[in-house]
Design a protein around this motif. Structure first.
Motif, PDB file in Angstrom:
ATOM      1  N   GLY A 133       0.800  -1.229   0.000  1.00  0.00           N
ATOM      2  CA  GLY A 133       0.000   0.000   0.000  1.00  0.00           C
ATOM      3  C   GLY A 133       0.828   1.273   0.000  1.00  0.00           C
ATOM      4  N   ILE A 134       2.122   1.136  -0.241  1.00  0.00           N
ATOM      5  CA  ILE A 134       3.013   2.304  -0.228  1.00  0.00           C
ATOM      6  C   ILE A 134       2.991   3.002  -1.596  1.00  0.00           C
ATOM      7  N   LEU A 135       3.064   4.326  -1.577  1.00  0.00           N
ATOM      8  CA  LEU A 135       3.132   5.087  -2.827  1.00  0.00           C
ATOM      9  C   LEU A 135       4.573   5.069  -3.330  1.00  0.00           C
ATOM     10  N   ILE A 136       4.718   5.091  -4.645  1.00  0.00           N
ATOM     11  CA  ILE A 136       6.069   5.100  -5.223  1.00  0.00           C
ATOM     12  C   ILE A 136       6.163   6.223  -6.245  1.00  0.00           C
ATOM     13  N   ASN A 137       7.030   7.191  -5.935  1.00  0.00           N
ATOM     14  CA  ASN A 137       7.291   8.253  -6.894  1.00  0.00           C
ATOM     15  C   ASN A 137       8.485   7.825  -7.738  1.00  0.00           C
ATOM     16  N   ILE A 138       8.227   7.581  -9.008  1.00  0.00           N
ATOM     17  CA  ILE A 138       9.295   7.167  -9.927  1.00  0.00           C
ATOM     18  C   ILE A 138       9.759   8.388 -10.715  1.00  0.00           C
ATOM     19  N   GLU A 139      11.005   8.796 -10.455  1.00  0.00           N
ATOM     20  CA  GLU A 139      11.575   9.891 -11.232  1.00  0.00           C
ATOM     21  C   GLU A 139      12.360   9.319 -12.397  1.00  0.00           C
ATOM     22  N   LEU A 140      11.976   9.718 -13.607  1.00  0.00           N
ATOM     23  CA  LEU A 140      12.701   9.273 -14.801  1.00  0.00           C
ATOM     24  C   LEU A 140      13.905  10.185 -14.997  1.00  0.00           C
ATOM     25  N   LYS A 141      15.092   9.596 -14.933  1.00  0.00           N
ATOM     26  CA  LYS A 141      16.332  10.370 -15.031  1.00  0.00           C
ATOM     27  C   LYS A 141      16.788  10.435 -16.488  1.00  0.00           C
ATOM     28  N   ASN A 142      16.042  11.175 -17.280  1.00  0.00           N
ATOM     29  CA  ASN A 142      16.383  11.259 -18.711  1.00  0.00           C
ATOM     30  C   ASN A 142      16.517  12.704 -19.170  1.00  0.00           C
ATOM     31  N   GLY A 143      16.931  13.552 -18.249  1.00  0.00           N
ATOM     32  CA  GLY A 143      17.148  14.953 -18.599  1.00  0.00           C
ATOM     33  C   GLY A 143      18.470  15.189 -19.306  1.00  0.00           C
ATOM     34  N   ILE A 144      19.473  14.372 -18.972  1.00  0.00           N
ATOM     35  CA  ILE A 144      20.807  14.527 -19.570  1.00  0.00           C
ATOM     36  C   ILE A 144      21.035  13.464 -20.644  1.00  0.00           C
ATOM     37  N   ILE A 145      20.697  12.218 -20.299  1.00  0.00           N
ATOM     38  CA  ILE A 145      20.837  11.115 -21.273  1.00  0.00           C
ATOM     39  C   ILE A 145      19.428  10.697 -21.696  1.00  0.00           C
ATOM     40  N   ALA A 146      19.182  10.748 -22.991  1.00  0.00           N
ATOM     41  CA  ALA A 146      17.851  10.383 -23.499  1.00  0.00           C
ATOM     42  C   ALA A 146      17.769   8.864 -23.669  1.00  0.00           C
ATOM     43  N   TYR A 147      17.321   8.193 -22.616  1.00  0.00           N
ATOM     44  CA  TYR A 147      17.215   6.729 -22.670  1.00  0.00           C
ATOM     45  C   TYR A 147      16.036   6.324 -23.544  1.00  0.00           C
ATOM     46  N   GLU A 148      16.344   5.689 -24.652  1.00  0.00           N
ATOM     47  CA  GLU A 148      15.301   5.255 -25.586  1.00  0.00           C
ATOM     48  C   GLU A 148      14.414   4.177 -24.951  1.00  0.00           C
ATOM     49  N   GLY A 149      13.102   4.420 -24.989  1.00  0.00           N
ATOM     50  CA  GLY A 149      12.161   3.410 -24.499  1.00  0.00           C
ATOM     51  C   GLY A 149      12.043   3.321 -22.988  1.00  0.00           C
ATOM     52  N   LEU A 150      12.621   4.279 -22.273  1.00  0.00           N
ATOM     53  CA  LEU A 150      12.571   4.245 -20.805  1.00  0.00           C
ATOM     54  C   LEU A 150      11.127   4.243 -20.295  1.00  0.00           C
ATOM     55  N   GLU A 151      10.319   5.139 -20.841  1.00  0.00           N
ATOM     56  CA  GLU A 151       8.930   5.245 -20.375  1.00  0.00           C
ATOM     57  C   GLU A 151       8.181   3.926 -20.570  1.00  0.00           C
ATOM     58  N   GLU A 152       8.294   3.360 -21.770  1.00  0.00           N
ATOM     59  CA  GLU A 152       7.578   2.104 -22.076  1.00  0.00           C
ATOM     60  C   GLU A 152       8.005   0.960 -21.157  1.00  0.00           C
ATOM     61  N   LYS A 153       9.302   0.879 -20.903  1.00  0.00           N
ATOM     62  CA  LYS A 153       9.819  -0.215 -20.061  1.00  0.00           C
ATOM     63  C   LYS A 153       9.342  -0.090 -18.614  1.00  0.00           C
ATOM     64  N   VAL A 154       9.296   1.142 -18.129  1.00  0.00           N
ATOM     65  CA  VAL A 154       8.837   1.383 -16.758  1.00  0.00           C
ATOM     66  C   VAL A 154       7.338   1.064 -16.640  1.00  0.00           C
ATOM     67  N   VAL A 155       6.566   1.501 -17.628  1.00  0.00           N
ATOM     68  CA  VAL A 155       5.117   1.240 -17.632  1.00  0.00           C
ATOM     69  C   VAL A 155       4.838  -0.261 -17.682  1.00  0.00           C
ATOM     70  N   GLU A 156       5.620  -0.979 -18.457  1.00  0.00           N
ATOM     71  CA  GLU A 156       5.471  -2.447 -18.569  1.00  0.00           C
ATOM     72  C   GLU A 156       5.589  -3.124 -17.189  1.00  0.00           C
ATOM     73  N   LEU A 157       6.540  -2.639 -16.385  1.00  0.00           N
ATOM     74  CA  LEU A 157       6.740  -3.211 -15.050  1.00  0.00           C
ATOM     75  C   LEU A 157       5.601  -2.844 -14.099  1.00  0.00           C
ATOM     76  N   ILE A 158       5.078  -1.632 -14.245  1.00  0.00           N
ATOM     77  CA  ILE A 158       3.945  -1.218 -13.405  1.00  0.00           C
ATOM     78  C   ILE A 158       2.713  -2.064 -13.748  1.00  0.00           C
ATOM     79  N   ASP A 159       2.545  -2.329 -15.040  1.00  0.00           N
ATOM     80  CA  ASP A 159       1.450  -3.212 -15.486  1.00  0.00           C
ATOM     81  C   ASP A 159       1.619  -4.614 -14.899  1.00  0.00           C
ATOM     82  N   LYS A 160       2.854  -5.099 -14.934  1.00  0.00           N
ATOM     83  CA  LYS A 160       3.166  -6.451 -14.444  1.00  0.00           C
ATOM     84  C   LYS A 160       2.718  -6.638 -12.991  1.00  0.00           C
ATOM     85  N   TYR A 161       2.947  -5.605 -12.165  1.00  0.00           N
ATOM     86  CA  TYR A 161       2.600  -5.711 -10.738  1.00  0.00           C
ATOM     87  C   TYR A 161       1.268  -5.045 -10.389  1.00  0.00           C
ATOM     88  N   ASP A 162       0.566  -4.543 -11.409  1.00  0.00           N
ATOM     89  CA  ASP A 162      -0.751  -3.945 -11.224  1.00  0.00           C
ATOM     90  C   ASP A 162      -0.711  -2.845 -10.153  1.00  0.00           C
TER      91      ASP A 162
END
Length: 239
Positions: free
Chosen positions: A103-132
């Protein structure tokens, strides 16, 4: 009630962005944890703040240049070596698996301000979906293009723009880029801004609040939340 987020876990007293730190924030009664996500060379979302491993581990070099196996060999006890023998850089998968059902909240900060990690958003969302865990997540980033992208990918998940300097009417700006909250530096966050923003229905969660007087003030004005390196102190103050 003002929500307390452990910044990188309990970073003031434990090795930041490690399972030790997140577990401590949970034990201390924090409502949420905040963590930073980047991609390893083999495209795995890993939890570490700096683009380089130099400051928080016994290694050297960029996160993007190391495979997960190499990253996990590093010791991330950082300045707490006298308290702990070892701590690994966790994967986001590992943290979400641990958080499931707590029941804990999780603030996920995407660290892509300096390095543009391709597909970072999609990969993170996939994991959130996995654990609902959609209802437990808040996304944030200094890269506001990322907030806009996440708005398209997962309109139902909370998102907030991170910023350090004053933005004109940030409560309107965040909606314009696809967010629904603001995470300003406490230095760019006067009480009047918090009140105006929250009156407009946009929650404010400043970072990084370690001063007890400032914490008390935020509780008094019913600020939506804040990030602190010392969640234990904040929880005690709130009581």
């Amino acid at each position: 009630m003002t929500k307390i987020f452990g910044h990188r876990g309990s970073a003031g007293t434990h090795p930041e962005n490690t399972m030790i730190s997140f577990e401590q924030a949970y034990i201390d009664g924090a409502d949420g944890i905040e963590l930073d996500v980047q991609l390893s060379k083999d495209g795995i979302p890993v939890v570490i703040h700096d683009e380089k491993v130099d400051r928080t581990t016994n290694g050297k070099g960029f996160v993007k240049d190391m495979k997960l196996k190499e990253l996990q060999k590093l010791n991330a006890v950082y300045k707490f070596a006298d308290q702990y023998k070892a701590a690994a850089i966790p994967t986001l998968d590992q943290v979400l698996n641990w958080a499931k059902g707590k029941g804990i909240l999780i603030n996920i900060e995407l660290k892509n301000g300096i390095i543009a990690y391709e597909g970072l958003e999609e990969k993170v969302v996939e994991l959130i979906d996995k654990y609902d865990l959609h209802s437990n997540i808040i996304f944030s980033s200094f890269n506001h293009y990322s907030i806009a992208k996440l708005h398209k990918l997962v309109p139902d998940i909370d998102k907030a723009v991170l910023y350090m300097e004053g933005i004109y009417k940030p409560w309107e700006y965040t909606k314009w880029v696809g967010g629904n909250g603001i995470h300003p530096s406490i230095k760019a966050c006067p009480a009047v801004l918090i009140e105006q923003s929250q009156k407009a229905g946009v929650p404010v969660r400043p970072f990084t609040v370690n001063d007890k007087k400032v914490m008390k003030k935020l509780f008094e004005i019913n600020c939506a939340g804040f990030f602190t390196d010392y969640p234990k102190i904040a929880v005690q103050l709130r009581k």
